[in-house]
Design an enzyme around this catalytic site. Structure first.
Site, short mmCIF file in Angstrom:
data_model
loop_
_atom_site.label_atom_id
_atom_site.label_comp_id
_atom_site.label_asym_id
_atom_site.label_seq_id
_atom_site.Cartn_x
_atom_site.Cartn_y
_atom_site.Cartn_z
N THR A 18 7.46 11.00 -63.39
CA THR A 18 6.97 12.31 -63.83
C THR A 18 5.49 12.48 -63.54
O THR A 18 4.99 13.60 -63.49
CB THR A 18 7.21 12.50 -65.33
OG1 THR A 18 6.63 11.40 -66.05
CG2 THR A 18 8.70 12.55 -65.63
N ARG A 22 3.66 4.60 -60.60
CA ARG A 22 2.99 3.66 -61.51
C ARG A 22 3.68 2.32 -61.45
O ARG A 22 4.90 2.23 -61.61
CB ARG A 22 2.98 4.18 -62.94
CG ARG A 22 2.15 5.43 -63.14
CD ARG A 22 2.10 5.86 -64.58
NE ARG A 22 1.44 7.15 -64.72
CZ ARG A 22 1.37 7.83 -65.86
NH1 ARG A 22 1.92 7.34 -66.96
NH2 ARG A 22 0.76 9.00 -65.91
N HIS A 114 -2.32 6.72 -69.77
CA HIS A 114 -2.54 6.02 -71.04
C HIS A 114 -2.06 4.57 -70.99
O HIS A 114 -2.17 3.87 -71.99
CB HIS A 114 -1.82 6.76 -72.16
CG HIS A 114 -0.36 6.96 -71.88
ND1 HIS A 114 0.09 7.85 -70.94
CD2 HIS A 114 0.74 6.37 -72.39
CE1 HIS A 114 1.41 7.80 -70.89
NE2 HIS A 114 1.84 6.92 -71.76
N LYS A 126 -1.13 9.45 -57.60
CA LYS A 126 -0.33 10.67 -57.45
C LYS A 126 -1.09 11.67 -56.57
O LYS A 126 -2.33 11.59 -56.45
CB LYS A 126 0.01 11.30 -58.80
CG LYS A 126 -1.16 11.93 -59.55
CD LYS A 126 -0.63 12.66 -60.78
CE LYS A 126 -1.75 13.40 -61.52
NZ LYS A 126 -1.22 14.20 -62.65
N THR A 345 10.18 17.80 -69.37
CA THR A 345 8.94 17.04 -69.52
C THR A 345 8.32 16.80 -68.16
O THR A 345 8.99 16.47 -67.19
CB THR A 345 9.23 15.70 -70.21
OG1 THR A 345 9.70 15.95 -71.55
CG2 THR A 345 8.00 14.83 -70.27
N GLU A 364 2.72 19.89 -74.26
CA GLU A 364 3.76 18.90 -74.49
C GLU A 364 3.48 18.16 -75.79
O GLU A 364 2.31 17.99 -76.18
CB GLU A 364 3.82 17.89 -73.35
CG GLU A 364 4.14 18.51 -72.01
CD GLU A 364 4.20 17.47 -70.89
OE1 GLU A 364 5.02 17.65 -69.98
OE2 GLU A 364 3.43 16.49 -70.94
N GLU A 365 4.52 17.68 -76.42
CA GLU A 365 4.35 16.94 -77.67
C GLU A 365 3.60 15.63 -77.47
O GLU A 365 3.07 15.06 -78.42
CB GLU A 365 5.71 16.65 -78.30
CG GLU A 365 6.78 16.06 -77.37
CD GLU A 365 6.51 14.66 -76.92
OE1 GLU A 365 5.99 13.87 -77.74
OE2 GLU A 365 6.81 14.33 -75.76
N SER A 366 3.51 15.16 -76.23
CA SER A 366 2.86 13.89 -75.91
C SER A 366 1.35 14.05 -75.78
O SER A 366 0.73 13.48 -74.88
CB SER A 366 3.46 13.29 -74.64
OG SER A 366 3.41 14.22 -73.57
N LYS A 377 -2.84 19.24 -67.76
CA LYS A 377 -3.23 19.23 -69.16
C LYS A 377 -4.65 18.71 -69.25
O LYS A 377 -5.13 18.02 -68.37
CB LYS A 377 -2.27 18.38 -70.00
CG LYS A 377 -1.93 17.00 -69.47
CD LYS A 377 -0.87 16.35 -70.36
CE LYS A 377 -0.39 15.01 -69.81
NZ LYS A 377 0.56 15.15 -68.72
N ARG A 497 12.85 7.43 -75.96
CA ARG A 497 12.15 8.33 -76.87
C ARG A 497 13.16 9.18 -77.61
O ARG A 497 14.04 9.80 -77.01
CB ARG A 497 11.16 9.21 -76.10
CG ARG A 497 9.98 8.38 -75.62
CD ARG A 497 8.87 9.18 -75.00
NE ARG A 497 7.71 8.31 -74.79
CZ ARG A 497 6.80 8.47 -73.86
NH1 ARG A 497 6.90 9.48 -73.01
NH2 ARG A 497 5.78 7.63 -73.75
#
Length: 544
Positions: A18, A22, A114, A126, A345, A364-366, A377, A497
């Protein structure tokens, strides 16, 4: 122009998630591994001749090495101009800002967000497109296809470049500019927010705040904006020097990993306001005096108060949220009679909606919130927005949130993360849930009845693209919702999750602990997904 063509081998598993590719640093350090992925990007966006590219990252271990490699490859592939953040530093939202301001063909951002850093930590890469946003699924699929057929990559044999001094020079025929990584972004923030009002709040002698940069990329940005431009006292920014290992800490701005900051905001003599951002600067934690702000509520409240901020005082076109995010923003959109969209997401799904001017805010909730000012973001943007609202309303964060709950009701929300789970077991669990979908409706679970269940599917209203299998959803007869999905941002095993949310408008029930308010839903989720059995855990690793 001289160039070297280097034969290479195909590496399995270079499919972007997403937020790009990584992997562990040690995987990227394999000869040809980074080069293969970079050449695949260049092949996909070719021809590169005459184009300008932005390059930078979050400062984590291997960032500088990767920049040297990519710079040589960019010259060999014919780019005419390369903009690199001084010291190799560019926050993700700042990179988006620079791509858009300088009208480049896109940029390469080096970050694992993170995730932990260091020689044994994670690294990521990316590509962001010309609109400043993450590459579309079609583009990332094309990049991955290139990685599976690549036979060689191109580079030039030149000395390492000096990343630490502002300068302009040539690599072969390519103009390289080492640019101030902060100035363009900080200027943009000053154009959006009422810096006079925020500055008056930060210097009134009574208001106390801290911003925790977590030894990640936002340190230089926060120091310039808060302490220099807004006049906040020295020391307002903590952990402000970017370190290659983030000081041995986990740069994830939540209650667990920002514990030192949370401690300063708790107790009788606590600070009035605190905030933090993550490794690459796109996420935010906002916290009041003894009061945690859920990111889902944050998006809704920012939208409801947009007219108080100069950059949005003429109104907003709409709001979009990721599917697992609580439905608090939906209620604001209905009240304002503006567009609303629910997406999978991944920030890339907001890009088309922003470019088509269908929305202004998204989140987003994250811990991710943003607007149409960039196509990522933006952690510092969210923090400044909250400070602007607090300054204009002359109210503490907790009062603003509680008044919002009384006006709109409260959407209780929590997310339970189970990290490093066996991938095969987690995939099997999701497959089992999908098989059961036709049989969930009407089923009683833990005293609640399932009204409907599905596997979220998204049709982009702008370009018609489709995204399927984005998360299993159960809707219960108490207004609650359970969402189960696997994250695509980890590098080891799988991250399961589980999301739980439920609406409450009874004024006497607006101040409960989310874990208490959602206890029945959590029990149902554990039961239906057999979480303890699949994960081997009696409790989640992280609760937000």
């Amino acid at each position: 122009m001289s160039q070297d063509r280097i034969a290479t081998q195909i590496f399995a598993g270079q499919k972007p998630g997403t937020s790009g590719l990584r992997k562990k640093v040690t995987e990227f350090q394999q000869p040809g591994y980074l080069e293969n992925f970079v050449q695949s990007i260049f092949n996909t966006i070719a021809p590169c001749h005459g184009k300008t590219l932005v390059l930078g990252g979050d400062g984590r271990f291997y960032n500088r090495t990767a920049i040297q490699t990519i710079s040589r490859m960019a010259a060999a592939n014919g780019f005419s101009r390369l903009l690199i953040g001084q010291g190799g530093i560019l926050s993700t939202p700042a990179a988006s800002c620079i791509i858009r301001k300088h009208k480049t063909c896109g940029g390469i951002i080096l970050s694992a967000s993170h995730n932990p850093a260091g020689p044994e930590g994670d690294f990521g890469i990316k590509f962001n497109a010309a609109n400043g946003g993450p590459a579309s699924e079609q583009l990332t699929d094309a990049i991955y296809d290139q990685t599976q057929t690549l036979a060689s990559y191109y580079t030039v044999a030149t000395p390492d470049i000096d990343l630490d001094h502002l300068d302009s020079f040539l690599i072969n025929d390519m103009q390289v500019e080492i640019i101030d990584p902060v100035a363009d972004y900080a200027d943009l923030m000053e154009s959006l927010f009422d810096f006079d009002a925020i500055g008056a709040l930060l210097t009134n002698g009574t208001f106390r705040m801290r911003f925790d940069a977590m030894h990640a990329v936002t340190g230089p940005y926060a120091l310039d904006i808060f302490e220099r431009r807004l006049g906040a006292p020295n020391g307002t920014v903590m952990n402000g020097v970017p370190l290659a290992d983030f000081g041995g800490c986990h740069p994830d701005p939540n209650q667990k990993h920002a514990a030192d900051l949370i401690a300063l905001l708790s107790g009788d003599n606590s600070l009035d306001f605190g905030a933090a951002s993550d490794g690459d600067g796109d996420r935010n934690l906002v916290h009041g005096k003894n009061f945690y702000l859920n990111p889902c509520d944050s998006l809704a409240i920012l939208a409801a108060n947009a007219e108080l901020v100069p950059g949005y005082c003429k109104g907003i076109a709409g709001i979009a949220r990721s599917m697992p995010t609580s439905r608090a923003a939906d209620r604001v959109a209905r009240h304002l009679d503006i567009n609303f969209f629910e997406t999978p997401t991944g920030w890339k799904f907001f890009g088309n909606l922003l470019d088509a001017a269908k929305i202004t805010f998204c989140g987003e909730e994250s811990f991710g919130t943003g607007s149409d000012h960039v196509r990522e973001k933006d952690g510092l943007w969210a923090v400044l927005f909250w400070l602007n609202i607090m300054a204009v309303r002359d109210e503490p964060l907790c009062d603003i949130v509680r008044k919002h709950w009384r006006a709109y009701g409260r959407d209780y929300f929590t997310r339970h993360d189970y990290e490093g789970v066996d991938s095969d077991g987690a995939q099997s669990m999701m497959a089992d849930l999908r098989e059961q979908l036709p049989h969930f409706a009407g089923r009683e679970l833990g005293g609640l009845v399932v009204e409907s269940a599905d596997d979220f599917h998204y049709s982009d209203p702008v370009d018609g693209s489709e995204a399927s299998h984005q998360g299993v959803r159960l809707f219960l007869n108490n207004g609650g919702r359970i969402v189960l999905r696997l994250s695509g941002t980890g590098t080891q095993g799988a991250t399961l999750r589980a999301y739980y949310d439920c609406y409450q408008d009874d004024p006497s029930l607006l101040e409960l602990s989310p874990q208490k308010a959602l206890a029945d839903l959590i029990e149902v989720g554990n039961q239906v997904a057999r979480i303890a059995y699949v994960t081997g855990r009696s409790k989640p690793d992280v609760v937000t």
